[in-house]
Design a protein around this motif. Structure first.
Motif, mmCIF file in Angstrom:
data_model
loop_
_atom_site.group_PDB
_atom_site.id
_atom_site.type_symbol
_atom_site.label_atom_id
_atom_site.label_comp_id
_atom_site.label_asym_id
_atom_site.label_seq_id
_atom_site.Cartn_x
_atom_site.Cartn_y
_atom_site.Cartn_z
ATOM 1 N N SER A 56 0.821 -1.225 0.000
ATOM 2 C CA SER A 56 0.000 0.000 0.000
ATOM 3 C C SER A 56 0.845 1.261 0.000
ATOM 4 O O SER A 56 0.417 2.290 -0.506
ATOM 5 N N GLY A 57 2.015 1.220 0.614
ATOM 6 C CA GLY A 57 2.863 2.405 0.702
ATOM 7 C C GLY A 57 2.607 3.236 1.940
ATOM 8 O O GLY A 57 3.377 4.149 2.240
ATOM 9 N N GLY A 58 1.517 2.972 2.665
ATOM 10 C CA GLY A 58 1.219 3.762 3.865
ATOM 11 C C GLY A 58 -0.184 3.473 4.352
ATOM 12 O O GLY A 58 -0.899 2.652 3.775
ATOM 13 N N GLY A 59 -0.573 4.181 5.405
ATOM 14 C CA GLY A 59 -1.858 3.896 6.061
ATOM 15 C C GLY A 59 -3.063 4.204 5.188
ATOM 16 O O GLY A 59 -3.014 5.043 4.293
ATOM 17 N N GLU A 60 -4.160 3.548 5.506
ATOM 18 C CA GLU A 60 -5.359 3.633 4.666
ATOM 19 C C GLU A 60 -6.002 5.017 4.690
ATOM 20 O O GLU A 60 -6.440 5.527 3.670
ATOM 21 N N LEU A 61 -6.037 5.651 5.870
ATOM 22 C CA LEU A 61 -6.777 6.907 5.970
ATOM 23 C C LEU A 61 -5.942 8.131 5.598
ATOM 24 O O LEU A 61 -6.488 9.123 5.117
ATOM 25 N N VAL A 62 -4.623 8.076 5.809
ATOM 26 C CA VAL A 62 -3.792 9.246 5.481
ATOM 27 C C VAL A 62 -3.143 9.077 4.107
ATOM 28 O O VAL A 62 -3.293 9.935 3.223
ATOM 29 N N PHE A 63 -2.434 7.985 3.876
ATOM 30 C CA PHE A 63 -1.707 7.841 2.611
ATOM 31 C C PHE A 63 -2.637 7.458 1.452
ATOM 32 O O PHE A 63 -2.520 7.992 0.356
ATOM 33 N N ASP A 64 -3.566 6.553 1.709
ATOM 34 C CA ASP A 64 -4.407 6.001 0.633
ATOM 35 C C ASP A 64 -5.626 6.894 0.399
ATOM 36 O O ASP A 64 -5.645 7.747 -0.492
ATOM 37 N N ASP A 65 -6.652 6.776 1.236
ATOM 38 C CA ASP A 65 -7.833 7.637 1.056
ATOM 39 C C ASP A 65 -7.464 9.107 1.240
ATOM 40 O O ASP A 65 -8.010 9.990 0.580
ATOM 41 N N GLY A 66 -6.516 9.364 2.136
ATOM 42 C CA GLY A 66 -6.085 10.748 2.383
ATOM 43 C C GLY A 66 -5.605 11.438 1.124
ATOM 44 O O GLY A 66 -5.682 12.661 1.011
ATOM 45 N N ASN A 67 -5.115 10.682 0.152
ATOM 46 C CA ASN A 67 -4.647 11.281 -1.102
ATOM 47 C C ASN A 67 -5.731 12.160 -1.724
ATOM 48 O O ASN A 67 -5.441 13.228 -2.283
ATOM 49 N N HIS A 68 -6.991 11.729 -1.598
ATOM 50 C CA HIS A 68 -8.104 12.548 -2.111
ATOM 51 C C HIS A 68 -8.180 13.882 -1.375
ATOM 52 O O HIS A 68 -8.452 14.918 -1.967
ATOM 53 N N LYS A 69 -7.969 13.826 -0.068
ATOM 54 C CA LYS A 69 -8.141 15.032 0.747
ATOM 55 C C LYS A 69 -6.971 15.991 0.526
ATOM 56 O O LYS A 69 -7.159 17.211 0.499
ATOM 57 N N PHE A 70 -5.749 15.450 0.357
ATOM 58 C CA PHE A 70 -4.622 16.325 0.007
ATOM 59 C C PHE A 70 -4.863 16.946 -1.367
ATOM 60 O O PHE A 70 -4.495 18.088 -1.621
ATOM 61 N N SER A 71 -5.497 16.188 -2.233
ATOM 62 C CA SER A 71 -5.788 16.699 -3.578
ATOM 63 C C SER A 71 -6.811 17.838 -3.528
ATOM 64 O O SER A 71 -6.621 18.873 -4.179
ATOM 65 N N ILE A 72 -7.886 17.670 -2.735
ATOM 66 C CA ILE A 72 -8.880 18.764 -2.699
ATOM 67 C C ILE A 72 -8.323 19.967 -1.936
ATOM 68 O O ILE A 72 -8.646 21.112 -2.256
ATOM 69 N N ALA A 73 -7.459 19.710 -0.952
ATOM 70 C CA ALA A 73 -6.827 20.835 -0.237
ATOM 71 C C ALA A 73 -6.039 21.688 -1.239
ATOM 72 O O ALA A 73 -6.123 22.919 -1.241
ATOM 73 N N ARG A 74 -5.297 21.013 -2.089
ATOM 74 C CA ARG A 74 -4.477 21.706 -3.097
ATOM 75 C C ARG A 74 -5.375 22.382 -4.142
ATOM 76 O O ARG A 74 -5.098 23.499 -4.586
ATOM 77 N N TYR A 75 -6.469 21.701 -4.496
ATOM 78 C CA TYR A 75 -7.428 22.219 -5.488
ATOM 79 C C TYR A 75 -8.006 23.567 -5.026
ATOM 80 O O TYR A 75 -8.080 24.526 -5.778
ATOM 81 N N PHE A 76 -8.377 23.635 -3.742
ATOM 82 C CA PHE A 76 -9.000 24.866 -3.244
ATOM 83 C C PHE A 76 -7.981 25.916 -2.818
ATOM 84 O O PHE A 76 -8.202 27.107 -3.024
ATOM 85 N N MET A 77 -6.883 25.479 -2.196
ATOM 86 C CA MET A 77 -6.013 26.445 -1.499
ATOM 87 C C MET A 77 -4.676 26.688 -2.188
ATOM 88 O O MET A 77 -3.917 27.550 -1.760
ATOM 89 N N GLY A 78 -4.363 25.906 -3.218
ATOM 90 C CA GLY A 78 -3.062 26.044 -3.866
ATOM 91 C C GLY A 78 -2.014 25.188 -3.172
ATOM 92 O O GLY A 78 -2.304 24.403 -2.269
ATOM 93 N N GLU A 79 -0.754 25.376 -3.601
ATOM 94 C CA GLU A 79 0.325 24.486 -3.138
ATOM 95 C C GLU A 79 0.617 24.682 -1.650
ATOM 96 O O GLU A 79 0.683 25.809 -1.167
ATOM 97 N N PRO A 80 0.818 23.587 -0.926
ATOM 98 C CA PRO A 80 1.176 23.685 0.496
ATOM 99 C C PRO A 80 2.642 24.086 0.668
ATOM 100 O O PRO A 80 3.465 23.826 -0.212
ATOM 101 N N ASP A 81 2.909 24.679 1.820
ATOM 102 C CA ASP A 81 4.285 25.114 2.095
ATOM 103 C C ASP A 81 4.905 24.233 3.188
ATOM 104 O O ASP A 81 5.729 23.378 2.925
#
Ligand SMILES: NC(=O)c1ccc[n+]([C@@H]2O[C@H](COP(=O)([O-])OP(=O)(O)OC[C@H]3O[C@@H](n4cnc5c(N)ncnc54)[C@H](O)[C@@H]3O)[C@@H](O)[C@H]2O)c1
Length: 374
Positions: free
Chosen positions: A178-203
């Protein structure tokens, strides 16, 4: 013009939603399916009208009729199968997370460029119509200058939604597949994606990532070894953004005795975005916890509810699949490109690294990070 011929590879749990965007698509057809499990592949082909059934990916790559592979396989196979498809001259859609590491992302991006084929990272949340509508409102300045985003993810018990086989979860419990945990690395990928979609690149990112074993849920592999199922929660991830005076928080809970009202997985999302003039709430995506309109705006002292949006989670899959076919047809970049998928992965890897180090991590510092080396 003849339809673009697609082979869907991996007829597991999520294939049932990925396939929807090919139905009644004037530009594409589900021509073939492939799965190591022949019965599963045959049943899927019969249900969804695919002409050909493969159990060996090498044969898919040799079929000159197939122009696109839609990869729906465990994460440790994403890089290898993408590169092989590129070398065979096929366009590739690969499910999120794009790969296990940034090195793998670079190999995949390079392979697609060399072969002159399209590479789509299939992250469907950014196609969820209430998010798309919210993004358009933000871009029009409806809530003013962005200040913060709060993403809440509730996971729990599934009674109304999908039956998910323990086999589907088992490979997610081991880092090697899997490469990492289910909620942060796997499903979380969606949430990091929407965070970036709305707010731009993280620092800079800071995180606490918890672990809760699922009592009594133990999986026995074919070789007799046992895997203890767990959830990487409770977890909280916070970050600042490169643009503007903005920040975000992504908060994940797994409630072992709480039923989640859902048609799909036992999880649900709520997003709250605050600007200098107003607030946008987007409730639901995967589940259906809150019985309120999926998009609500607060501005000038009053709330506006948006009641007529397409807001089934499946809609985000239909639109994401269609995006890739249109990208091929019109020779444009898909949403997301390999480069975008790499940025999303980098964000999640920085969060995991920050939790390990117990200190903030610059997201861009992950470009130089090699696991086990520093
Ligand atoms: N976008 C989303 O919301 C979402 C949701 C769930 C899963 N996913 C992603 O979809 C992918 C698949 O997840 P899943 O839950 O459907 O997994 P799954 O375990 O249910 O299905 C995977 C399928 O791939 C098959 N497979 C494995 N190796 C293969 C090979 N070499 N050749 C052909 N078939 C092979 C397996 O037999 C299985 O049927 C993962 O990348 C996952 O992260 C995305």
């Amino acid at each position: 013009m003849s339809k673009i011929k697609v082979c869907l590879v991996g007829c597991g749990r999520i294939a049932t939603l990925n396939v929807l965007g090919y139905k009644d698509n004037p530009d594409a057809e589900l021509y073939a399916v492939c799965d190591l499990n022949r019965e599963r592949a045959q049943a899927f082909a019969a249900e969804h009208g695919a002409t050909k059934v493969y159990c060996d990916y090498a044969e898919v790559l040799q079929d000159p009729e197939i122009q696109v592979v839609d990869l729906l396989v465990p994460h440790h196979l994403h890089c290898k199968m993408t590169v092989q498809a590129c070398e065979a001259g096929k366009h590739v859609s690969v499910q999120k997370p794009m790969a296990m590491s940034l090195e793998e992302c670079d190999i995949m991006i390079g392979a697609a460029k060399k072969a002159g084929v399209k590479l789509k990272v299939y992250e469907n949340f950014i196609f969820y119509p209430p998010y798309v509508k919210a993004k358009a409102m933000i871009d029009q300045g409806v809530i003013g200058d962005l200040q913060s985003i709060r993403i809440k993810m509730n996971a729990g018990v599934n009674k109304s939604g999908w039956k998910v086989s323990p086999d589907t979860w088992a490979w997610r419990m081991e880092e090697s597949t899997s490469g990492g945990g289910e909620l942060v690395f796997d499903d979380g990928n969606h949430k990091f994606s929407i965070a970036r979609y709305f707010m731009g690149e993280p620092d800079s990112v800071f995180a606490f990532i918890g672990r809760t074993d699922m009592e009594g849920v133990v999986y026995e592999k074919k070789d007799g070894t046992k895997i203890q199922f767990y959830q990487d929660a409770p977890s909280v991830i916070t970050w600042t953004c490169k643009d503007g005076n903005r920040c975000g928080v992504f908060d994940i809970s797994w409630s072992k005795d709480m039923e989640i009202h859902t048609d799909y997985y036992a999880c649900d999302e709520r997003v709250e975005i605050t600007g200098s003039k107003g607030v946008i709430w987007i409730t639901r995506c995967t589940g259906k916890m809150l019985q309120v309109p999926t998009l609500i705006l607060y501005k000038d002292g009053s709330t506006t509810e948006y009641n007529n949006l397409r807001d089934d989670w499946a809609d985000s899959f239909i639109d994401s699949t269609r995006d890739f076919i249109e990208a091929i047809k019109n020779d444009r970049d898909p949403v997301l490109t390999g480069e975008d998928g790499r940025e999303v992965l980098k964000f999640s890897l920085a969060a995991i690294r920050a939790a390990e180090l117990k200190r903030p991590v610059e997201v861009d510092s992950m470009d130089d990070y090699k696991k086990g080396a520093n």
